[in-house]
Design an enzyme around this catalytic site. Sequence first.
Site, PDB file in Angstrom:
ATOM      1  N   CYS A  90     -20.354  11.770  24.639  1.00 50.75           N
ATOM      2  CA  CYS A  90     -20.475  12.472  25.565  1.00 50.75           C
ATOM      3  C   CYS A  90     -19.612  12.799  26.550  1.00 50.75           C
ATOM      4  O   CYS A  90     -18.671  13.642  26.370  1.00 50.75           O
ATOM      5  CB  CYS A  90     -22.547  11.857  26.952  1.00 50.75           C
ATOM      6  SG  CYS A  90     -22.871  13.725  27.391  1.00 50.75           S
ATOM      7  N   HIS A 189     -25.951  10.169  23.201  1.00 47.03           N
ATOM      8  CA  HIS A 189     -25.466   9.006  23.459  1.00 47.03           C
ATOM      9  C   HIS A 189     -25.996   7.305  22.793  1.00 47.03           C
ATOM     10  O   HIS A 189     -27.169   7.303  22.748  1.00 47.03           O
ATOM     11  CB  HIS A 189     -26.231   8.575  25.100  1.00 47.03           C
ATOM     12  CG  HIS A 189     -25.460   9.089  26.064  1.00 47.03           C
ATOM     13  ND1 HIS A 189     -24.853   8.646  26.493  1.00 47.03           N
ATOM     14  CD2 HIS A 189     -26.021  10.429  25.923  1.00 47.03           C
ATOM     15  CE1 HIS A 189     -24.556  10.148  27.539  1.00 47.03           C
ATOM     16  NE2 HIS A 189     -25.170  11.106  27.596  1.00 47.03           N
ATOM     17  N   GLU A 191     -25.511   4.875  22.716  1.00 47.74           N
ATOM     18  CA  GLU A 191     -26.049   3.571  23.241  1.00 47.74           C
ATOM     19  C   GLU A 191     -26.918   3.000  23.000  1.00 47.74           C
ATOM     20  O   GLU A 191     -27.158   2.537  24.303  1.00 47.74           O
ATOM     21  CB  GLU A 191     -24.744   3.602  23.573  1.00 47.74           C
ATOM     22  CG  GLU A 191     -24.543   4.387  25.153  1.00 47.74           C
ATOM     23  CD  GLU A 191     -24.033   5.510  24.579  1.00 47.74           C
ATOM     24  OE1 GLU A 191     -23.546   6.019  24.165  1.00 47.74           O
ATOM     25  OE2 GLU A 191     -23.330   6.858  26.341  1.00 47.74           O
TER      26      GLU A 191
END
Length: 214
Positions: A90, A189, A191
């Site tokens: 991002c 994302h 993560e």
Amino acid sequence: MNASPTTAERARPVVGVLALQGDVREHLAALTRCGAEPVLVRRAAELAAVDGLVLPGGESTAISKLLVAFDLLEPLRARLRDGMPAFGSCAGMILLATEVLDTRPDARHLSGIDMTVRRNAFGRQVDSFETDLDFAGIDGGPMRAVFIRAPWVERAGAGVEVLARVPDGPSAGRIVAVRQGRVLATSFHPEVTGDLRVHAMFVDIVRAARAEVG
Ligand code: GLN
């Protein structure tokens, strides 16, 4: 496992997470689970000691300002020119671009991937959304992708591999994951979902780069 602890320790690549602003902790956790040794990077000496670097999600213009304030901009550009593996999610993707549209005039970028990125590209109506997408080179079925005021890649240079596109809806076909050499970037994302496959791909890139260096 029959590797001795010493061998196992040596086999763990040291992966930095740029820790000026953004979702640093989520990347640290994902990297640990992928067998890397994650470390925080806030200064040039810390940057010099890592085998690869993650640029987290957050706010690209804030991170850009902090890169300048912490004297990290030029050292980071230099390490990327020298072939350091990097992964940006991002805001991290925005920072890795050669050109950024819809950003502040004073924002800096790193030219880690030959691409033009449009910041906040999906617009206000869908400024955050989730979808399932196919990710080239990653097996195991579609990947859940979380987009939060995300960018997309408006131009990918000749040497850039397109790894994922938005599958459907008003933004169908937009490029949201790319790789050039050892540098990887996603608009979304990985993560935050607990799906470790993109981080695992990145840790493999770091291991391979380290093996080449010797
Ligand atoms: N819109 C943010 C920026 O411009 C990126 C958002 C994110 O990283 N979730 O940097």
